[in-house]
Structure formats: structure tokens, C-alpha cells
Motif scaffolding. Structure first.
Motif: not given
Lengths: 185, 123
Positions: A12-16, A32-34, A83-91, A135-142
Motif C-alpha cells: 500500500r502506497g509503496a514505492r516500487l 520507478s513508479w508509485t 514493468e507491470l505485467s498481468g491480465v485485466l479481465s471483465l466478466r 499510477v504515477p510513473g507507470l503509464d509510459d512503462a507498461c
């Protein structure tokens, strides 16, 4: 060039901090993203509600916990990579997907219409894009994959091991939607 | 005015088309392509005044489409507006450096579409 990756992760609220190691072993800070306060579940709920309300022009509410997820007949999946990997699913049930498509296009669309599948994919794509943009810093990296749609109810989705999974259950005009984010670690 | 909408999502193509009409733009013809490759063929066979293109598409993505479009004589001077979900700054910057004239982030309103393309049409 071979490389491996280290991540420092807090929930929570972590800096990665992501560190790429080059073939000579020297760590090279990459991005880095937060993760904002509230964590992934809150972020998913906000992103999904915002997009559904904006694109459909309807009020979105929480689905009662007692509502069963067994009635899903359509699933849209969008992959996240980088830098973030996974799947978003909508059912959701096919009728909900058709309502969603009808609202998006401003005309009646049948559950079996190709527009229904396309609308479900498009809305999941926009939710995923909005989520990472929050997610600050993530938009461009994912990056996002193009959506994949599964039709039919006789299947189960399983997350791969070592993943974090959060889900939100929402409703609009009495129609249920379940949105899940599976993140690989 | 003839508008070409390039997006692998048929729903998004319809939404862009609807937004343009709701924004009160005088559109005579709307042409659609679901990837960059198809869009290149359409541009060579038609007189197009304005192009909206998604970035993330199969077969040929929006960046490659803009890149290849620049070498087509038939495409000279046609304003291109990128449509993106991601708002990914580097991809938008790349599209602009390749020749795109603006971008719109999904989701958008008809007013936002109008606001983005008005200066392009005036020019």
C-alpha cells in the motif's frame, strides 16, 4: 543482451523500484513508479467506475456480495506487459454486455451481435489504460495487448502462481460486472 | 469532408464517427479500416481530408501506419489525429514526430474531439 530484474514491492502506497541488471551484472535503475494509497483494489474500482460512467452515461454501484459470479457468459481480457505485467479481465452475462454496447453506440445491440463482443473488449481496454495512467510513473512503462474475448459460460479462469489478484463487483442498471486484475510478480 | 477512421475495434470506429457527427462537423463520407495496412490502401484509392488512427492495432500499428503514410504522395497534407488508450507519452511523442498532428485519449467526448480537430481544419 541478457538481463534480469529485481523489484522492491510493498502493498500500500509503496514505492516500487525496478532495477535492470545488464550482462556484466551492473544494476541500472530503469523506472520507478508509485502505487497510490488505497492499493490495487481501490484503484481498479475507481478506474472501472469512472470509465463505465463516462462511456455509458450511467450510475455505477457496488454489487451485493451475495451476487454470484456463475452467470458470466462473456469475458474480455487485456494483457499488461512491461514493468507491470498481468491480465485485466471483465466478466458479465451476455445481456449486460449487450446493454453496455447499446449504451456505447446509442442504439440497440443484440447479445449475439459482434458489436457486443467488441464493446466489451474496448471498455476493458480503456479501463486498463486508465488504471495504469493512475499510477504515477507507470503509464509510459507498461503496454496493453489488444483485447481477447471469450464467449460461453462453461469455463474457469485461473491465475498463474505467484500472482496478486484483486476483484471488484459492480452493477449498472441492475446488470452485474466483475472486473479482476491479476498481476504477475 | 471525408474522414478515415483506423481502429481494430468496430465499436470505437462507430464511437468516433458518432462523436464527429455530434460535434456538428460537416462529414460527407466516413471510411473505416481495422489496421494500418488496410488504411494505406484506402488512402491511395480515395481523397481523404482527415484521419483518426488508433495506436495499438494488430497487423500494422498506428505508428507504422503514420511512418508509411509520410512516403505516400496521396497522403501529403492530410492531418492525422492519434487515438490512444494509454496516453503513453513516448508513443504519442513518437507519433507526433512521425507526422501526426494531434492525439485524443480514450474515453473522449464529442466536444473534446471538436476542440482537437478545429485548429487542424482551420489550417
Amino acid at each position: 543482451m541478457s538481463s534480469n530484474t529485481d523489484q522492491e514491492v510493498n502493498e500500500r502506497g509503496a514505492r516500487l523500484v525496478l532495477t535492470v541488471r545488464t550482462s556484466d551484472g551492473a544494476p541500472r535503475p530503469k523506472r520507478s513508479w508509485t502505487l497510490p494509497e488505497g492499493g490495487w483494489e481501490e484503484l481498479l474500482r475507481i478506474a472501472a467506475s469512472e470509465i463505465l460512467e463516462f462511456m455509458l452515461g450511467v450510475q455505477v454501484g457496488e454489487l451485493p456480495e451475495s451476487a454470484s459470479c456463475n452467470s458470466t457468459e462473456m469475458t474480455a481480457m487485456v494483457g499488461l506487459a512491461g514493468e507491470l505485467s498481468g491480465v485485466l479481465s471483465l466478466r458479465c452475462p451476455a445481456a449486460a454486455a449487450a446493454t453496455l454496447a447499446s449504451k456505447m453506440l446509442g442504439t440497440d445491440i443484440a447479445p449475439t451481435d459482434a458489436y457486443t463482443r467488441d464493446a466489451l473488449g474496448e471498455i476493458s481496454n480503456v479501463i486498463a489504460g486508465t488504471l495504469k495512467a493512475k499510477v504515477p510513473g507507470l503509464d509510459d512503462a507498461c503496454l496493453l495487448s489488444t483485447p481477447t474475448i471469450v464467449c460461453g459460460g462453461d469455463y474457469h479462469l485461473f491465475s498463474i502462481s505467484n500472482s496478486t489478484s484483486v476483484s471488484v463487483a459492480l452493477q449498472f442498471e441492475g446488470q452485474p460486472l466483475w472486473i479482476t486484475l491479476d498481476l504477475h510478480r | 469532408m471525408c474522414v478515415l477512421i483506423v481502429d481494430d475495434s468496430s465499436v470505437m470506429r462507430k464511437i468516433v464517427q458518432r462523436s464527429l457527427r455530434l460535434a456538428g462537423l460537416d462529414i460527407e463520407t466516413v471510411l473505416e479500416a481495422d489496421n494500418g495496412e488496410q488504411a494505406l490502401t484506402i488512402v491511395q484509392q480515395n481523397t481523404v481530408d482527415l484521419i483518426f488512427s488508433d495506436i495499438n492495432m494488430p497487423k500494422m500499428d498506428g505508428l507504422e501506419f503514420v511512418r508509411q503514410l509520410q512516403s505516400l504522395e496521396a497522403a501529403k497534407g492530410i492531418p492525422i489525429v492519434m487515438i490512444t488508450t494509454e496516453g503513453s507519452q513516448s508513443r504519442v511523442v513518437e507519433a507526433l514526430s512521425l507526422g501526426a498532428r494531434g492525439y485524443i485519449r480514450k474515453p473522449f467526448t464529442p466536444d473534446q474531439v471538436k476542440e482537437r480537430i478545429a485548429p487542424l481544419l482551420e489550417a
